[in-house]
Design a protein around this motif. Structure first.
Motif, PDB file in Angstrom:
ATOM      1  N   THR A 258      42.731  44.452  24.453  1.00 24.36           N
ATOM      2  CA  THR A 258      43.779  45.374  24.902  1.00 24.36           C
ATOM      3  C   THR A 258      44.353  44.943  26.249  1.00 24.36           C
ATOM      4  N   VAL A 259      43.633  44.039  26.917  1.00 25.92           N
ATOM      5  CA  VAL A 259      44.189  43.480  28.147  1.00 25.92           C
ATOM      6  C   VAL A 259      43.653  42.057  28.321  1.00 25.92           C
ATOM      7  N   GLY A 260      44.470  41.220  28.915  1.00 32.06           N
ATOM      8  CA  GLY A 260      44.023  39.879  29.296  1.00 32.06           C
ATOM      9  C   GLY A 260      44.191  39.759  30.800  1.00 32.06           C
ATOM     10  N   ALA A 261      43.305  38.982  31.425  1.00 27.92           N
ATOM     11  CA  ALA A 261      43.405  38.796  32.877  1.00 27.92           C
ATOM     12  C   ALA A 261      43.331  37.301  33.168  1.00 27.92           C
ATOM     13  N   LYS A 262      44.338  36.777  33.829  1.00 28.38           N
ATOM     14  CA  LYS A 262      44.235  35.371  34.240  1.00 28.38           C
ATOM     15  C   LYS A 262      43.208  35.299  35.361  1.00 28.38           C
ATOM     16  N   VAL A 263      42.311  34.330  35.253  1.00 30.73           N
ATOM     17  CA  VAL A 263      41.263  34.197  36.277  1.00 30.73           C
ATOM     18  C   VAL A 263      41.137  32.745  36.715  1.00 30.73           C
ATOM     19  N   VAL A 264      40.627  32.571  37.917  1.00 34.65           N
ATOM     20  CA  VAL A 264      40.326  31.212  38.403  1.00 34.65           C
ATOM     21  C   VAL A 264      38.852  31.161  38.775  1.00 34.65           C
ATOM     22  N   ARG A 265      38.306  29.945  38.648  1.00 30.09           N
ATOM     23  CA  ARG A 265      36.917  29.735  39.057  1.00 30.09           C
ATOM     24  C   ARG A 265      36.844  29.915  40.576  1.00 30.09           C
ATOM     25  N   LYS A 266      35.898  30.654  41.046  1.00 30.65           N
ATOM     26  CA  LYS A 266      35.812  30.869  42.498  1.00 30.65           C
ATOM     27  C   LYS A 266      35.503  29.554  43.212  1.00 30.65           C
ATOM     28  N   ASN A 267      36.038  29.399  44.411  1.00 31.12           N
ATOM     29  CA  ASN A 267      35.744  28.154  45.123  1.00 31.12           C
ATOM     30  C   ASN A 267      34.511  28.257  46.019  1.00 31.12           C
ATOM     31  N   ALA A 268      33.959  29.439  46.150  1.00 29.12           N
ATOM     32  CA  ALA A 268      32.694  29.636  46.867  1.00 29.12           C
ATOM     33  C   ALA A 268      32.132  30.972  46.418  1.00 29.12           C
ATOM     34  N   PRO A 269      30.790  31.116  46.409  1.00 20.71           N
ATOM     35  CA  PRO A 269      30.220  32.381  45.914  1.00 20.71           C
ATOM     36  C   PRO A 269      30.751  33.591  46.667  1.00 20.71           C
ATOM     37  N   ASP A 270      31.115  33.387  47.945  1.00 23.85           N
ATOM     38  CA  ASP A 270      31.564  34.550  48.727  1.00 23.85           C
ATOM     39  C   ASP A 270      33.089  34.568  48.906  1.00 23.85           C
ATOM     40  N   GLU A 271      33.805  33.833  48.037  1.00 26.06           N
ATOM     41  CA  GLU A 271      35.275  33.860  48.157  1.00 26.06           C
ATOM     42  C   GLU A 271      35.788  35.301  48.005  1.00 26.06           C
ATOM     43  N   LYS A 272      36.837  35.599  48.781  1.00 28.10           N
ATOM     44  CA  LYS A 272      37.328  36.985  48.810  1.00 28.10           C
ATOM     45  C   LYS A 272      38.288  37.297  47.661  1.00 28.10           C
ATOM     46  N   VAL A 273      37.760  37.247  46.457  1.00 30.71           N
ATOM     47  CA  VAL A 273      38.560  37.682  45.300  1.00 30.71           C
ATOM     48  C   VAL A 273      37.717  38.652  44.476  1.00 30.71           C
ATOM     49  N   GLY A 274      38.387  39.520  43.748  1.00 29.28           N
ATOM     50  CA  GLY A 274      37.681  40.416  42.835  1.00 29.28           C
ATOM     51  C   GLY A 274      37.249  39.606  41.621  1.00 29.28           C
ATOM     52  N   VAL A 275      36.051  39.878  41.088  1.00 30.80           N
ATOM     53  CA  VAL A 275      35.605  39.110  39.926  1.00 30.80           C
ATOM     54  C   VAL A 275      35.441  39.992  38.694  1.00 30.80           C
ATOM     55  N   PHE A 376      40.901  34.940  31.152  1.00 33.36           N
ATOM     56  CA  PHE A 376      41.489  33.701  30.637  1.00 33.36           C
ATOM     57  C   PHE A 376      41.608  32.730  31.815  1.00 33.36           C
ATOM     58  N   GLU A 377      40.830  31.649  31.753  1.00 29.94           N
ATOM     59  CA  GLU A 377      40.781  30.749  32.912  1.00 29.94           C
ATOM     60  C   GLU A 377      42.051  29.895  33.037  1.00 29.94           C
ATOM     61  N   VAL A 378      42.530  29.770  34.244  1.00 28.95           N
ATOM     62  CA  VAL A 378      43.659  28.866  34.494  1.00 28.95           C
ATOM     63  C   VAL A 378      43.279  27.897  35.613  1.00 28.95           C
ATOM     64  N   VAL A 379      43.982  26.765  35.656  1.00 34.74           N
ATOM     65  CA  VAL A 379      43.672  25.774  36.685  1.00 34.74           C
ATOM     66  C   VAL A 379      44.204  26.300  38.011  1.00 34.74           C
ATOM     67  N   ARG A 380      43.292  26.479  38.911  1.00 31.80           N
ATOM     68  CA  ARG A 380      43.603  27.113  40.181  1.00 31.80           C
ATOM     69  C   ARG A 380      44.788  26.486  40.918  1.00 31.80           C
ATOM     70  N   ASN A 381      44.730  25.176  41.070  1.00 32.01           N
ATOM     71  CA  ASN A 381      45.788  24.526  41.868  1.00 32.01           C
ATOM     72  C   ASN A 381      47.141  24.490  41.171  1.00 32.01           C
ATOM     73  N   ARG A 382      47.135  24.839  39.892  1.00 36.47           N
ATOM     74  CA  ARG A 382      48.425  24.860  39.189  1.00 36.47           C
ATOM     75  C   ARG A 382      49.028  26.250  39.113  1.00 36.47           C
ATOM     76  N   GLU A 383      48.193  27.266  39.238  1.00 39.96           N
ATOM     77  CA  GLU A 383      48.733  28.614  38.986  1.00 39.96           C
ATOM     78  C   GLU A 383      48.457  29.625  40.082  1.00 39.96           C
ATOM     79  N   PHE A 384      47.853  29.185  41.174  1.00 36.79           N
ATOM     80  CA  PHE A 384      47.463  30.196  42.164  1.00 36.79           C
ATOM     81  C   PHE A 384      47.797  29.743  43.573  1.00 36.79           C
ATOM     82  N   ALA A 385      48.913  30.248  44.073  1.00 37.50           N
ATOM     83  CA  ALA A 385      49.316  29.947  45.449  1.00 37.50           C
ATOM     84  C   ALA A 385      49.810  31.241  46.100  1.00 37.50           C
ATOM     85  N   PRO A 386      48.867  32.115  46.440  1.00 31.88           N
ATOM     86  CA  PRO A 386      49.284  33.407  46.999  1.00 31.88           C
ATOM     87  C   PRO A 386      49.742  33.300  48.447  1.00 31.88           C
TER      88      PRO A 386
END
Ligand code: UTP
Length: 410
Positions: A258-275, A376-386
């Protein structure tokens, strides 16, 4: 909504905010009406959440939720793409741009989307997003309705800017603006700030109000009229954002989520993103500040970190699954922010540091209301530049470097 002075005073007394009428007698008729109307239209119950602010939002039992990872996506890329393209061609997909935020960290008075990230030429954030969406329009030969959420603070400037730039090539009839609701903003003492003698300080009520605001403003009728079944909600500030990505849409449809979420692999265990996770067995997101040491170090059966996929504010919601949302109240988050206010001398002050609280609903809390979610995993450097800040992490600088890496001429 009409309200008398006495009714306004009663409403304010009940929540300890009588100071709002302090300058009432000095106001002209227009000012009096403006203030009374604002009091009438304001939901002061948000202030109750200040009492529980230290407790935060209570979570249930957290367990891991696996993502569809890159290798698996690669294997079925063409198949997913076909399904997604078909859904787009059948007019079943709409895009929702969340652009109601104030972008206070970036520190510009303009809407974030009008920020020029170019160096040798002008390239605006809105422009980058529309260029990306136009790629899908071209390859599907279908215009995707684009709903743009603004707020009282930036609506006129946003509409003016996009209109003046001819929507950067997007067909105007497919762009629909709607405004989100506002919430009062209070100081650390819990008293609502005044922006002027006839106006309380308000701020947009968070990005989680988008669906309710679509309903309240009538744009949901357009969704219904066009038979749109999927809404791809995304943030204004990720300039590598892939919008209405057919592979993502196809994967969510194929997996009957019912929902999909684009996600990226965290770059560190304590990276400041919601998981992504499960909370009491339902899909959910734990914010980085809620992630305990134990969860941070937990491993899955493959020996990899169990909470390793961070959300990037790009979700595909099945519209029919959202109807229930209209009856529910999402948790209210109390967020410390910089709030412009009128001082004792009557001057508008724009503080350099946070000086109080805003009240926000967050789109990430909507995930928990859904029955099933596909991370749904995406390649971080291609899709994530906040772009959150001017410099440093998630900044104009870091986004420029990523745009260049992706071949964008600045
Ligand atoms: P953020 O929380 O990062 O953005 O929102 P912000 O509030 O604009 O920025 P700061 O914290 O003041 O610097 C992520 C996305 O949600 C949208 C933003 O526009 C951005 O696309 N948003 C946020 C809304 O649409 N409405 C809101 O009330 C808040």
């Amino acid at each position: 909504m009409e309200i008398t002075y006495t009714q306004a005073r009663e409403k304010l007394n009940k929540c300890g905010q009588e100071h709002v009428l302090r300058y009432y007698d000095e106001l002209d008729d227009a000012g009096k009406t403006e203030l009374l109307e604002q009091v009438a239209g304001t939901d002061f119950s948000v202030l109750d959440s200040l009492k529980q602010k230290d407790k935060g939002v209570q979570k249930g039992k957290i367990t891991p939720l696996g993502a569809m990872e890159l290798a698996e996506i690669e294997k079925s890329r063409e198949h997913f793409c076909e399904i997604g393209m078909q859904a787009i061609r059948e007019g079943k997909v709409g895009a929702v741009l969340l652009a109601g935020g104030m972008g206070t960290r970036l520190g510009s008075d303009d809407p974030k989307g009008v920020y020029n990230i170019g160096i040798t030429k002008e390239i605006y954030i809105f422009e980058r997003l529309i260029i990306n969406l136009l790629e899908v329009v071209r390859c599907t030969d279908t215009w995707i309705p684009l709903f743009v959420m603004t707020s009282d603070k930036n609506h006129d400037a946003t509409v003016r800017f996009l209109t003046a730039h001819d929507f950067f090539g997007y067909k105007a009839e497919y762009v629909h603006f709607f405004q989100q609701e506002m919430a009062p903003a209070a100081g650390y003492d819990g008293k609502i700030y005044m922006e002027s003698k006839s106006r309380m300080s308000t701020s947009p009520n968070g990005n989680g109000g988008w669906y309710v605001s679509m309903k309240n403003t009538g744009v949901l009728d357009i969704v219904k009229k066009h038979g749109i079944e999927w809404l791809n909600v995304f943030a204004v500030d990720n300039v590598l954002q892939r919008i209405a990505d057919p592979v993502f849409i196809g994967a969510v449809i194929e997996k009957q989520c019912t929902v999909g979420a684009k996600v990226v692999r965290k770059n560190a265990p304590d990276e400041k993103v919601g998981v992504m996770c499960l909370e009491d067995g339902r899909p959910s997101i734990v914010e980085y500040y809620e992630l305990t040491e134990e969860l941070m170090n937990a491993k899955n059966e493959k020996g990899e970190p169990a909470y390793n996929f961070g959300v990037i504010l790009n979700y595909l919601f099945k519209e029919s699954a959202l109807h229930e949302m209209l009856k529910k109240k999402l948790p209210l988050h109390v967020v410390e922010k910089k709030i412009p206010y009128m001082d004792e001398a009557g001057n508008l002050v724009k503080p350099e540091e946070p000086n109080g609280y805003k009240f926000e609903n967050l789109v990430l809390d909507m995930i928990h209301e859904m029955d099933s979610c596909l991370p749904f995993e995406v390649v971080r450097n291609r899709e994530f530049a906040p772009i959150k800040n001017k410099t440093g992490v998630d900044s104009v600088e870091s986004a420029r470097a990523l745009l260049r890496e992706n071949g964008v001429d600045l």
